[in-house]
Design a protein around this motif. Structure first.
Motif, short mmCIF file in Angstrom:
data_model
loop_
_atom_site.label_atom_id
_atom_site.label_comp_id
_atom_site.label_asym_id
_atom_site.label_seq_id
_atom_site.Cartn_x
_atom_site.Cartn_y
_atom_site.Cartn_z
N THR A 193 0.81 -0.87 0.10
CA THR A 193 0.18 0.15 0.05
C THR A 193 0.57 1.53 -0.12
N VAL B 58 -7.22 -5.11 5.11
CA VAL B 58 -6.83 -4.36 3.80
C VAL B 58 -7.47 -3.70 2.98
N THR C 92 -7.50 -0.20 -2.41
CA THR C 92 -6.12 0.91 -1.84
C THR C 92 -4.76 -0.02 -1.89
N VAL C 93 -5.02 -1.31 -2.14
CA VAL C 93 -3.49 -2.06 -2.61
C VAL C 93 -2.90 -2.24 -3.97
#
Ligand code: CA
Length: 421
Positions: free
Chosen positions: A26, A110, A114-115
């Protein structure tokens, strides 16, 4: 049906029945780490291992807080199963450990949006097979005529070649149109320049877990114990370069500029419910290739979609199925090693282009547009016999369960212009 406390949409490729492994980072934490996909989230296995969740599998040893999956892949089926059992338990709707601990969830779950995904493992060696009878026959017809379409060795062994691992990347990728030699009109002197016949190949790749010692072949009956999981593979191909260079040793620069794989490795255990029979093999294979399994392959639906720069929506240009492949993964592994070649954790064995019998099930533009004789007409009226600059090509694949899907996500790339000069 088993469910997770993490919400998973019905059409999602990533329900609790899948739990594919990948490597992600990230913006806040740029160091690549291992994760497992569940719905629209990634479970951070580095954080989980630091918190002791896999101590019953690995003791104090660190296997999952690595930058790649290779060490875990090399551990073999018992370790994979134990980790999968732990993950299935922790993510199930009945388990309070994660579900009811907001601080822990915030630390380890997560949002997938967003990764950034990385290659799941270090791929030491890459082999590409040619195991679809329909694809081999179609290409044979185009280049050698109907009578000699399938060469005599094809029904006796899984034909393959050793590819290039350095240029394998993870989806989504930008693919620069390669420069090279071609000789489209069989003139005395070839030409040099950007490829004018860029193509894709829809394939599925097996990532190897534990390898074998050099000189010790893997028997066909034990071959799947050496396979960690499957990914989608796009074997980008420059057909004009290929046609000029491939005699007599096979593809070289037509293929080695780029290969794209999907980022999530679907475990063999998640695919087990979709095991099925493959095509009848006639003549009967030699003993070392004889697979006693009644369900040696997998029912995986596969699609290729194309979008040109002027299109808003995608056109599905190919629908096929992994079960169409003539030679199974187990037979490919057995053949690869029968002479003594050693496989290693992280090696990639790609299936070869997967075409079916129907004209819309061909896994390459070469076949879909029949060597340019029948260009595809897209939904906006544009025609394509090869990929143009700015075109995007996406592969997807999934297995349909009852009430859920086990999917591979996407394998995408966009063609960018060649270097000038
Ligand atoms: Ca190929």
């Amino acid at each position: 049906m088993q469910r997770s406390f993490v919400p998973v949409a019905a059409e999602s490729h990533f329900p609790i029945q899948n739990l594919p492994f990948g490597v992600f980072s990230t913006a806040e934490r740029p160091e690549p780490r291992i994760g497992v996909r569940i719905g629209d989230f990634v479970l951070d296995l580095r954080e989980m291992e630091h918190r002791g969740f896999f101590r019953d599998v690995f003791g104090d040893e660190h296997v999952l807080c690595k930058r790649s999956l290779n060490k875990f892949m090399g551990r073999g089926r018992e370790a994979w199963r134990a980790v999968r059992r732990t993950l299935t338990q922790l993510l199930s709707e009945d388990c309070a450990t994660l579900r009811d601990d907001a601080a822990l969830r915030a630390a380890v779950l997560v949002p997938a949006e967003t990764v950034r995904m990385h290659l799941p493992c270090e791929i030491g060696d890459y082999t590409d097979f040619y195991s679809s009878r329909e694809h081999a026959t179609n290409v044979g017809k185009m280049f050698r005529g109907e009578a000699n379409a399938l060469l005599p060795n094809w029904t006796w062994l899984p034909v393959g070649y050793h590819g290039r691992s350095s240029s394998i990347g993870v989806s989504p990728q930008e693919i620069r149109r390669p420069l090279g030699q071609s000789n489209p009109k069989d003139e005395p002197t070839p030409q040099f320049g950007p490829s004018r016949m860029m193509d894709f190949e829809l394939e599925v790749g097996a990532l190897i877990g534990p390898g074998n010692a050099q000189g010790e072949p893997i028997p066909v009956g034990a071959a799947l114990d050496h396979v960690f999981g499957l990914v989608l593979v796009n074997d980008w191909s420059a057909r004009d370069i290929q046609k000029w260079e491939y005699v007599p040793l096979g593809p070289f620069l037509a293929k080695n500029f780029a290969t794209t794989i999907s980022p999530w490795v679907v475990p063999m255990e998640a695919l087990a419910p979709f095991a099925c029979a493959g095509p009848k093999q006639e003549p009967e294979p030699l003993a070392y290739l004889r697979d006693a399994s009644a369900a040696p392959t997998f029912d995986i639906r596969l699609e290729a979609q194309l979008r040109t720069p002027t299109m808003r929506e995608w056109d599905v240009i190919c629908r096929t199925n992994f079960r169409n492949l003539y030679w199974s993964i187990a037979q490919q592994v057995a053949h690869h090693t029968v002479g003594g070649c050693n496989l290693r954790p992280g090696d990639l064995l790609a299936s070869g282009t997967i075409s079916g019998a129907a004209a819309d099930s061909y896994g390459s533009l070469l076949e879909l547009a029949w060597r340019g004789e029948r260009p595809l007409t897209l939904s906006n009226g544009e025609k394509r016999a090869s990929l143009q600059d700015g075109d995007e090509l996406t592969l997807s694949g999934w297995c349909d369960g009852v009430g859920y899907r086990v999917g591979f996500g996407e394998c995408s790339g966009r063609i960018t212009p060649a270097l000038s000069g």
